[in-house]
Write a protein that holds these residues in place. Structure first.
Motif: not given
Ligand code: FE2
Ligand code: FE2
Length: 328
Positions: A223-242
């Protein structure tokens, strides 16, 4: 719902469908929602919770580091750390201001933290045991915060996005100061290098957990992504960080104690091991090493600051009466 929220959302039923349509259009065209715009009650509620919890995290997050200001190894290090901790206080204040524009007064938001009904980031329930932990917090914790927060600069709720722009600039200074502390230690004596390695071992898992549970276990994310509050999922961001921190660790001459951590040519990303989610859940539930201590300290600081709030309110009242007498 607070009285101010009621005023902000009081729209006749016939108009509500039209307002919803206008809101949906703004979201679809990736425009921004301002405080005076109509918004669905659930959007307001989600943002109030997210922004205020973010503010609480900044405020509680000062504790593990402030604890090291007097013990930092030189005057220069003390000054840098003090500036960083002050930045975090500032982040809390911008974010409380952004949250207030949604209609809930700051006092109420702070009270939710003090009575334990609001959460803050679980990472701040871990202690900073050594000076190297201050380096690991700056590099990994502020680093994870940056990965999470850069996309929030484009959050659909405008005051949140605007607050994040400034916060992210300061966070990148925080990350560099942490990396630099670890660089000095990892290029110092064998004992100093060991201290840096141990700090990283302690913070690697909890820092990766800062992105929240895996996507399958994160029901509100969609829902947060549908509202454009969040742009990437938790796992996508975690991967980017690693992917970001592995080469940085190599540059430090340090490593992560994760046997599954290796480059995956096919995916073009680093693979990494399963995180200990039972520990994450326990810390959120209040069973982390410092949960009790952090809240005791915050309640005490709030009580100690009562006279400042009273004085500020009396001063504002005095000036308000002087202003109105001038108008009369
Ligand atoms: Fe911050
Ligand atoms: Fe920071």
């Amino acid at each position: 719902m607070t009285p101010s929220e009621k005023t902000l959302t009081a729209v006749p039923a016939a108009d509500e469908a039209q307002e919803q349509q206008r809101f949906d259009e703004l979201i679809a065209e990736d425009s921004r929602i301002e405080p005076t715009d109509w918004m669905p009650a659930a959007y307001r509620k989600t943002l109030t919770r997210q922004i205020s919890q973010h503010a609480h995290s900044e405020i509680i997050g000062m504790q593990p580091e402030a604890n090291w200001i007097t013990r930092a190894p030189s005057l220069k290090r003390k000054a840098i750390l003090m500036a960083k901790v002050q930045d975090e206080a500032g982040h809390g204040l911008y974010l409380y201001s952004a949250a207030e524009t949604l209609g809930t007064p700051r006092d109420e938001l702070v009270q939710q933290l003090l009575d334990g009904t609001a959460k803050y980031s679980s990472i701040f329930n871990y202690p900073a045991r050594t000076w190297a932990d201050i380096g690991a917090i700056g590099w990994l914790v502020d680093g994870a915060a940056i990965c999470n927060q850069v996309p929030l600069c484009r959050a659909s709720y405008a005051p949140y996005g605007r607050a994040m722009v400034r916060i992210c600039k300061e966070e990148s200074f925080h990350q560099r100061q942490g990396w630099e502390i670890l660089y000095e230690l990892s290029h110092g004596t064998p004992e100093q290098k060991q201290m840096a390695q141990e700090a990283i071992n302690r913070f690697y898992g909890p820092a990766l957990q800062m992105f929240g549970p895996p996507d399958d276990d994160s029901p509100n994310s969609k829902q947060s992504m549908a509202w454009n509050i969040k742009r990437f999922s938790n796992d996508e961001l975690r991967q980017r960080f690693v992917d970001m921190i592995v080469p940085q660790a190599e540059a430090l001459g340090l490593h992560f104690e994760d046997p599954d951590l290796k480059w995956n040519e096919e995916r073009g990303h680093y693979d990494f091991g399963e995180l200990d989610w039972s520990e994450f859940k326990a810390v959120i539930k209040g069973e982390g090493p410092c949960n009790v201590q952090r809240m005791q300290r915050r309640r005490q600081a709030h009580a100690d600051g009562a006279w400042v709030r009273e004085a500020a309110a009396a001063y504002a009242e005095k000036h308000h009466s002087a202003d109105t007498s001038l108008i009369a």
